[in-house]
Scaffold this active site. Sequence first.
Site, PDB file in Angstrom:
ATOM      1  N   ASP A  10      57.953  51.620  30.168  1.00  0.00           N
ATOM      2  CA  ASP A  10      58.411  50.298  29.728  1.00  0.00           C
ATOM      3  C   ASP A  10      59.903  50.088  29.999  1.00  0.00           C
ATOM      4  O   ASP A  10      60.663  49.748  29.088  1.00  0.00           O
ATOM      5  CB  ASP A  10      58.146  50.115  28.228  1.00  0.00           C
ATOM      6  CG  ASP A  10      56.723  50.450  27.839  1.00  0.00           C
ATOM      7  OD1 ASP A  10      55.808  50.056  28.570  1.00  0.00           O
ATOM      8  OD2 ASP A  10      56.527  51.114  26.795  1.00  0.00           O
ATOM      9  N   GLU A  20      50.925  41.134  28.251  1.00  0.00           N
ATOM     10  CA  GLU A  20      51.948  41.737  27.409  1.00  0.00           C
ATOM     11  C   GLU A  20      53.222  41.902  28.215  1.00  0.00           C
ATOM     12  O   GLU A  20      53.293  41.516  29.386  1.00  0.00           O
ATOM     13  CB  GLU A  20      51.471  43.089  26.858  1.00  0.00           C
ATOM     14  CG  GLU A  20      51.113  44.112  27.917  1.00  0.00           C
ATOM     15  CD  GLU A  20      50.670  45.438  27.319  1.00  0.00           C
ATOM     16  OE1 GLU A  20      50.799  45.617  26.095  1.00  0.00           O
ATOM     17  OE2 GLU A  20      50.198  46.309  28.083  1.00  0.00           O
TER      18      GLU A  20
END
Length: 446
Positions: free
Chosen positions: A33, A207
């Site tokens: 991420d 997301e």
Amino acid sequence: MKIYKLFILSIAVMGINSLLAQNPIIRDQFSADPTARVFNGKVYLYPSHDIPTPNGKGLRKDWFCMEDYHVFSSENLTNWTDYGIILSQDKVPWTNPKAYSMWAPDCVSKNGKYYFYFPAAPDSSYGQEFLIGVAVADNPIGPFVPQTKPIKNVQGIDPNVFIDKDGQAYLIWSERGFCIAKLNDDMTELASEPTVIVNLPEKGLKEGPFLFERKGIYYLTFPHVENKTERLEYAISNSPMGPYKMTGVIMDESTTGCWTNHQSFINYKNQWYLFYHHNDYSPKFDKNRSVRVDSIFFNTDGTIRKVKPTLRGVGLTRASEKIQIDRYSSISETGSSIAFIDSLNYFNGWKTILNSKNAWIKYNTVAFGKEKLKRVQIKAMSENGSTLQICLDKNDGQVIAEVKVPKGSSWNIYEAKMLKYEKGIHNLVIELKDENRVEFDWIKFE
């Protein structure tokens, strides 16, 4: 788990670490991420930190497990420095310290301060939904001091903060879709009611929003499960608040089945880069991932050209460093392969295997500098003995060395004199000149 503890111990003993380039760029721990930011002429990287799930801990067995965050920096996208832990779950007053759910973060700078945004599972007094908090520091590497409470009226994960040219900051996050709201000047509270971003795909998980601006176009990028795993997509607008129009795919689904992806974008020294992740060091368990970076380019109409993931990554590699040539830019169709050096410890990296005559591997953009290099070293092994030829730029390019790898069944470092030296930046090609299988780890010049 024992292997992971050894790596944590080594980090604690050595303190700040310098990590070399090629994908993945973080090579001594799992990372995912990634949010990359440019502060004061340097790139700072704020990823989440995957770890193997400890027994009886985390939200559920064999799931994502993160307990803290590191920060890394680089001035050349080749050498990365790890500054260690900047925030951990046991230092945030409102989190559940048993959840191991410090997921995808972000960090921005405003008013001389640095604001680190992170999602986490809260303690029972806040309910069951993920919340988003802020930690504040005076410099990009901390120490970051968390606010005592999460951001009010925000539930969800994957916080992203975008600061527009007029100085207005926006918070975007995942909450059964994407929400956006203005932030106050203190960067810790909302200045407007959350608004749902519409006109995005309704089917399949979305997301990890990341918003950036280029030449008046606002790009809302995100992972989306169109088929079986996440691919990176984007929508564009002429305003941060939208409306947005779905535009295209930035990166296709992983060919190896890694279920997630997560992205950020920066413009650094007049080149745009995409940071993302893949499960390079954990091919059998895609909840332990590693950060990568590749260049991105735009068409004249502002649309993004699709990015093909590479092992080579970006940046120059100095010839005097150990070149991990298994992070190749191209490879022969037959007789060449890549494998892990140690099947019990993937963090030892990969090796190149050549097992037929004229099989080769190429690694691009190696800086040979201006001072003459006289010798080449290579860490290799060949059970029957073999000869490796080293060329510049292309397969039949200038031969600069030949290395004899004697018969043996253990790794050793072998040297040879340079036959010719060429200064400047070149591609490096290693080719097998006989039929005897050879394995090699790295190559360097001195």
